[in-house]
Scaffold this active site. Structure first.
Site, short mmCIF file in Angstrom:
data_model
loop_
_atom_site.label_atom_id
_atom_site.label_comp_id
_atom_site.label_asym_id
_atom_site.label_seq_id
_atom_site.Cartn_x
_atom_site.Cartn_y
_atom_site.Cartn_z
N LEU A 1 41.09 40.30 31.56
CA LEU A 1 41.78 41.51 31.10
C LEU A 1 40.96 42.19 30.00
O LEU A 1 41.50 42.99 29.25
CB LEU A 1 43.17 41.14 30.57
CG LEU A 1 44.22 40.74 31.61
CD1 LEU A 1 45.52 40.32 30.93
CD2 LEU A 1 44.51 41.88 32.59
N CYS B 1 28.20 38.92 42.40
CA CYS B 1 29.34 38.50 43.22
C CYS B 1 30.46 39.53 43.27
O CYS B 1 30.76 40.05 44.35
CB CYS B 1 29.88 37.17 42.71
SG CYS B 1 28.80 35.82 43.16
N LYS C 1 29.78 43.01 45.03
CA LYS C 1 29.46 42.94 46.47
C LYS C 1 30.60 42.31 47.27
O LYS C 1 30.86 42.73 48.39
CB LYS C 1 28.11 42.24 46.69
CG LYS C 1 28.18 40.78 47.00
CD LYS C 1 26.82 40.21 47.33
CE LYS C 1 26.78 38.71 47.12
NZ LYS C 1 27.54 37.88 48.00
C1 UDX Z 1 32.27 35.45 39.71
C2 UDX Z 1 33.55 34.64 39.88
O1 UDX Z 1 34.22 34.55 38.62
C3 UDX Z 1 33.22 33.26 40.42
O2 UDX Z 1 34.41 32.53 40.64
C4 UDX Z 1 32.46 33.42 41.72
O3 UDX Z 1 32.11 32.21 42.28
C5 UDX Z 1 31.21 34.26 41.50
O4 UDX Z 1 31.58 35.51 40.95
P1 UDX Z 1 30.30 35.62 37.94
O5 UDX Z 1 29.63 36.59 38.86
O6 UDX Z 1 29.47 34.55 37.31
O7 UDX Z 1 31.47 34.84 38.70
O8 UDX Z 1 30.95 36.49 36.80
P2 UDX Z 1 32.39 36.63 36.12
O9 UDX Z 1 32.52 35.71 34.99
O10 UDX Z 1 33.46 36.60 37.14
O11 UDX Z 1 32.26 38.12 35.55
C6 UDX Z 1 32.00 39.21 36.44
C7 UDX Z 1 31.87 40.50 35.69
O12 UDX Z 1 33.13 40.93 35.20
C8 UDX Z 1 30.93 40.49 34.48
O13 UDX Z 1 30.15 41.66 34.51
C9 UDX Z 1 31.86 40.50 33.30
O14 UDX Z 1 31.30 41.09 32.16
C10 UDX Z 1 33.02 41.33 33.85
N1 UDX Z 1 34.31 41.07 33.20
C11 UDX Z 1 34.87 39.83 33.26
C12 UDX Z 1 34.98 42.10 32.56
O15 UDX Z 1 34.49 43.24 32.50
N2 UDX Z 1 36.20 41.85 32.00
C13 UDX Z 1 36.78 40.63 32.05
O16 UDX Z 1 37.89 40.49 31.53
C14 UDX Z 1 36.10 39.59 32.69
#
Ligand code: UDX
Length: 450
Positions: free
Chosen positions: A269, A279, A282
């Protein structure tokens, strides 16, 4: 068990090292021989906390090897994890050609029965195609192939802890033999009988993982549905942040209270520049296409995508508003990775942001603790600093694009002294507006009163 990992990227390397830690004999292979050479020489093509130690230990103990000939790896593995990339095609669909290639390789090289496990994120029904491909390519061999889906939920930056302490292990199978083999693979983890190489808080003592047996299609869908839901959550928080800004509310206060409701939960959030990485964007795109092709109107996913794309624009508007003219202005940027604790810049909002600023004529000096090497070819016009302080020096604005913990600890008085104008635009709501103002900064962020 003898396990082959085909594809030695993030998912393959973390899975390979962790499966070796569970006591299996693992060989990792990749079609990119330079990657295998780097690994054999003790190097790591990626930065992932804890992975180097884990790989070194498993290699010393002879449980993990690297092999540049995928055919040898296939011959050795009783279970083969497919961990190759499924990048987006220009139309947003997942490109499954690497999976098809691996299927052909396995079908033609296998001399004994194999359990073929999809770990790469793939659209639902890929398992069925994989099964068909193995049968077609291997029709002359008579070898028995079982197909399973075992999606990964690893987050970059905490991937080793996520693998060794998962909240759920999803196995999509078609028969009991495949389920039993997968249970044998994960047994040390389920029964917590392996030695954990990393300490708390990365490896919390908590309830053991839930073992979930599903159909292959459900397992595939679980992965896409989970990641897309996380994306929806972030975009929702970002829209609430925009509204909070207009209404004079504070998004931090709002999401904190929302998150205390167990039906909502506190994570994902955080408002700001939006989501990136290899991930979430895409998977969301591929999910949209899957829904469209399946005749399901899942418009809300498209909306989440659109909201996310607009975050950069919103931030640039804030910058323009503060600087009036962007051209020729010296701007410091803190953070280039798509999130902290990784060197990954793929689909990083920070990279899009800097590219936009460069196009608008800003003179950008950027700093990231890990990601500068990977950012350099994408952003050759940028000057790279040796420290956050150097990025801030003489800048008329300092932007925070990735919320590295170390940026919170900076000596902000020193930063203010060296800047041409003490203006901070915090794209990740990392700092406290009150504190920054007390230190004499002009400070702007997302969804909080300026
Ligand atoms: C994600 C999934 O969480 C994981 O379960 C899956 O296997 C692979 O994809 P990841 O790509 O490592 O993992 O990143 P994640 O921690 O999910 O964050 C993704 C993006 O969302 C980042 O750019 C992060 O900065 C952004 N984000 C995350 C936000 O902008 N706000 C948030 O509250 C949480």
């Amino acid at each position: 068990m003898k396990i082959a990992i085909v594809g030695s990227g993030y998912v393959g390397l973390v899975s390979g090292a962790c499966l070796a830690q569970l006591g299996h004999e693992v060989v990792c292979t990749d079609s990119d021989t330079s990657k295998i050479r780097t690994l054999e020489a003790g190097g790591l093509p990626i930065y992932e906390p804890g992975l180097d130690t884990l790989i070194a230990q498993a290699r010393r103990e002879g449980r993990l090897t690297f092999c540049s000939n995928p055919a040898d790896a296939v011959a050795m593995g009783e279970a083969i994890f497919i961990c190759v990339g499924t990048p987006p095609l220009p139309n947003g669909d997942a490109d499954l050609s690497a999976i098809d290639h691996v299927a052909r390789l396995i079908a033609t090289e296998a001399k004994s029965p194999k359990l073929v496990i999809e770990k790469s994120t793939v659209p639902a029904r890929t398992g069925q195609e994989l099964k068909r491909a193995l049968a077609v390519y291997g029709r002359k061999t008579g070898v028995v192939f079982r197909v399973a889906s075992n999606p990964e939920f690893l987050r970059e930056g905490t991937a080793v802890g996520d693998f060794l302490h998962p909240d759920r292990i999803v196995v999509g199978v078609e028969d009991e033999t495949a389920e039993k083999q997968l249970r044998d693979i994960y047994r040390p983890l389920l029964e917590r009988t392996f030695s954990c190489p990393i300490h708390a808080p990365a490896c919390p003592e908590g309830p053991a993982a839930t073992w979930l047996v599903t159909t292959i299609s459900s397992a595939e869908l679980i992965k896409h549905a989970s990641n897309s839901f996380l994306a929806l959550k972030i975009s929702y928080a970002n829209m609430v942040a925009d509204l909070a800004e207009r209404l004079g509310a504070d998004i931090g206060e709002v999401t904190r209270a929302m998150g205390l409701d167990p039906r909502i939960g506190p994570s994902f959030l955080s408002a700001g520049l939006g989501f990136g990485g290899f991930c979430l964007p895409k998977d969301l795109q591929a999910f949209v296409h899957l829904a469209e092709r399946s005749g399901v109107d899942f418009t809300m996913l498209k909306e989440a995508e659109k909201i996310n794309r607009r975050r950069i624009e919103r931030f640039v508007e804030k910058i323009r508003d503060a600087l009036w003219v962007i051209r020729e202005k010296r701007v410091g940027v803190l953070g280039l990775a798509f999130k902290p604790d990784t060197d990954d810049v793929r689909f990083a909002p920070a990279i899009d942001l800097v590219a936009t600023l460069v196009r608008e004529g800003a003179r950008v000096r950027a700093y990231d603790p890990e990601a500068m090497e990977k950012a350099r070819p994408l952003l050759p016009e940028v000057e790279y600093a040796q420290s956050a302080y150097e990025a801030a020096r003489d800048a008329e604005a300092l932007l925070i694009a990735t919320e590295w913990g170390q940026f919170r600890q900076l000596d902000w008085d020193q930063v203010r002294e060296t800047m041409a104008r003490p203006l901070i635009l915090d794209g990740r709501n990392l700092l406290s507006p009150k504190e920054m103002k007390a230190r004499g900064f002009e400070y702007r962020s997302f969804g909080r009163p300026d």
